[in-house]
Scaffold this motif. Sequence first.
Motif, mmCIF file in Angstrom:
data_model
loop_
_atom_site.group_PDB
_atom_site.id
_atom_site.type_symbol
_atom_site.label_atom_id
_atom_site.label_comp_id
_atom_site.label_asym_id
_atom_site.label_seq_id
_atom_site.Cartn_x
_atom_site.Cartn_y
_atom_site.Cartn_z
ATOM 1 N N LEU A 76 6.937 5.919 8.135
ATOM 2 C CA LEU A 76 6.964 4.455 8.203
ATOM 3 C C LEU A 76 6.225 3.951 9.436
ATOM 4 C CD1 LEU A 76 8.024 1.993 6.692
ATOM 5 C CD2 LEU A 76 10.107 2.162 8.046
ATOM 6 N N SER A 77 6.357 4.643 10.555
ATOM 7 C CA SER A 77 5.663 4.205 11.773
ATOM 8 C C SER A 77 4.156 4.393 11.644
ATOM 9 C CB SER A 77 6.199 4.944 12.996
ATOM 10 O OG SER A 77 5.931 6.315 12.895
ATOM 11 N N TRP A 78 3.699 5.505 11.040
ATOM 12 C CA TRP A 78 2.261 5.698 10.809
ATOM 13 C C TRP A 78 1.734 4.590 9.900
ATOM 14 C CZ3 TRP A 78 -0.722 8.503 13.645
ATOM 15 C CH2 TRP A 78 -0.285 9.689 14.227
ATOM 16 N N LEU A 79 2.481 4.280 8.840
ATOM 17 C CA LEU A 79 2.048 3.246 7.905
ATOM 18 C C LEU A 79 2.003 1.873 8.576
ATOM 19 C CD1 LEU A 79 1.234 2.470 5.031
ATOM 20 C CD2 LEU A 79 3.666 2.210 4.515
ATOM 21 N N LEU A 80 2.995 1.569 9.384
ATOM 22 C CA LEU A 80 3.035 0.292 10.099
ATOM 23 C C LEU A 80 1.842 0.165 11.036
ATOM 24 C CD1 LEU A 80 4.674 -2.285 10.838
ATOM 25 C CD2 LEU A 80 5.798 -0.901 12.578
ATOM 26 N N ALA B 33 -1.021 1.763 10.896
ATOM 27 C CA ALA B 33 -2.268 1.729 10.126
ATOM 28 C C ALA B 33 -2.485 0.359 9.485
ATOM 29 C CB ALA B 33 -2.258 2.819 9.067
ATOM 30 N N CYS B 34 -1.450 -0.230 8.900
ATOM 31 C CA CYS B 34 -1.599 -1.537 8.241
ATOM 32 C C CYS B 34 -1.930 -2.637 9.246
ATOM 33 C CB CYS B 34 -0.341 -1.882 7.466
ATOM 34 S SG CYS B 34 -0.146 -0.933 5.959
ATOM 35 N N LEU C 151 -9.953 4.619 14.363
ATOM 36 C CA LEU C 151 -9.411 3.706 13.353
ATOM 37 C C LEU C 151 -9.459 4.350 11.972
ATOM 38 C CD1 LEU C 151 -8.365 0.918 12.426
ATOM 39 C CD2 LEU C 151 -10.757 0.237 12.197
ATOM 40 N N ALA C 152 -10.581 4.990 11.646
ATOM 41 C CA ALA C 152 -10.699 5.639 10.338
ATOM 42 C C ALA C 152 -9.660 6.747 10.187
ATOM 43 C CB ALA C 152 -12.105 6.201 10.161
ATOM 44 N N THR C 153 -9.446 7.524 11.241
ATOM 45 C CA THR C 153 -8.439 8.586 11.196
ATOM 46 C C THR C 153 -7.049 8.004 10.991
ATOM 47 O OG1 THR C 153 -9.794 9.962 12.633
ATOM 48 C CG2 THR C 153 -7.464 10.540 12.454
ATOM 49 N N LEU C 154 -6.723 6.942 11.731
ATOM 50 C CA LEU C 154 -5.407 6.307 11.589
ATOM 51 C C LEU C 154 -5.216 5.748 10.180
ATOM 52 C CD1 LEU C 154 -2.725 5.345 12.809
ATOM 53 C CD2 LEU C 154 -3.925 3.298 13.560
ATOM 54 N N LEU C 155 -6.256 5.162 9.604
ATOM 55 C CA LEU C 155 -6.128 4.596 8.260
ATOM 56 C C LEU C 155 -5.921 5.681 7.214
ATOM 57 C CD1 LEU C 155 -8.751 1.719 8.401
ATOM 58 C CD2 LEU C 155 -6.292 1.591 8.759
ATOM 59 N N VAL C 156 -6.567 6.830 7.380
ATOM 60 C CA VAL C 156 -6.349 7.939 6.442
ATOM 61 C C VAL C 156 -4.938 8.500 6.602
ATOM 62 C CG1 VAL C 156 -7.069 10.290 5.896
ATOM 63 C CG2 VAL C 156 -8.771 8.509 6.192
ATOM 64 N N ILE C 157 -4.456 8.604 7.835
ATOM 65 C CA ILE C 157 -3.068 9.042 8.062
ATOM 66 C C ILE C 157 -2.112 8.028 7.443
ATOM 67 C CG2 ILE C 157 -1.308 9.431 9.843
ATOM 68 C CD1 ILE C 157 -3.553 10.606 11.580
ATOM 69 N N GLY C 158 -2.443 6.738 7.547
ATOM 70 C CA GLY C 158 -1.627 5.708 6.921
ATOM 71 C C GLY C 158 -1.578 5.846 5.404
#
Length: 171
Positions: free
Chosen positions: A88-92, A94-95, A134-141
């Motif tokens: 949930l924290s990764w998704l938050l 990333a979004c 940013l791209a890495t975080l969005l893929v993790i998201g």
Amino acid sequence: MSGAQKVRTCCSATRRGGAGTIALLMPPSQLSLLPHALPALLALPWLWPLTAGPVPEVQLYLVAAACGALALALWPRTVARGAHAAALSWLLAACINALIALLQYFDLENPLSPLIVTATPSEAFGNLRQPNQLATLLVIGLAALRFLAHGGRRATQACAAALALLLLAGT
């Protein structure tokens, strides 16, 4: 309820899988808020916009260390709850960074300048200041979204599809 009863209630909540020693400092009525604070604490270092001083990274490192220490105190005792909180924290993170990247791309971030790092028009990097991060975080998201939406109902899947579009638009 007396002070001793509050401490006993908090201690019994802690033994049942509550939030460790932080629970001893809170009234029992606020213990239900602790699981909701953990994803926000874990996402905060990914969203921190402020840098200052001779070594700008120090402030971010101190915020990350403080959030990490509080997250350890609030970490759930079961693996499933811990995995859910981490996803949930990764998704938050990333979004929110995807929304920030869209604001930066369309040059709409100036009114929110202290909270959002400003960028040149048609350049987007979120509050991470690096497009590759940013791209890495969005893929993790996206991976976290897959984990959280696995086996969900139709409403959950529709929400997951909307979030996936947001994350893909942020790249």
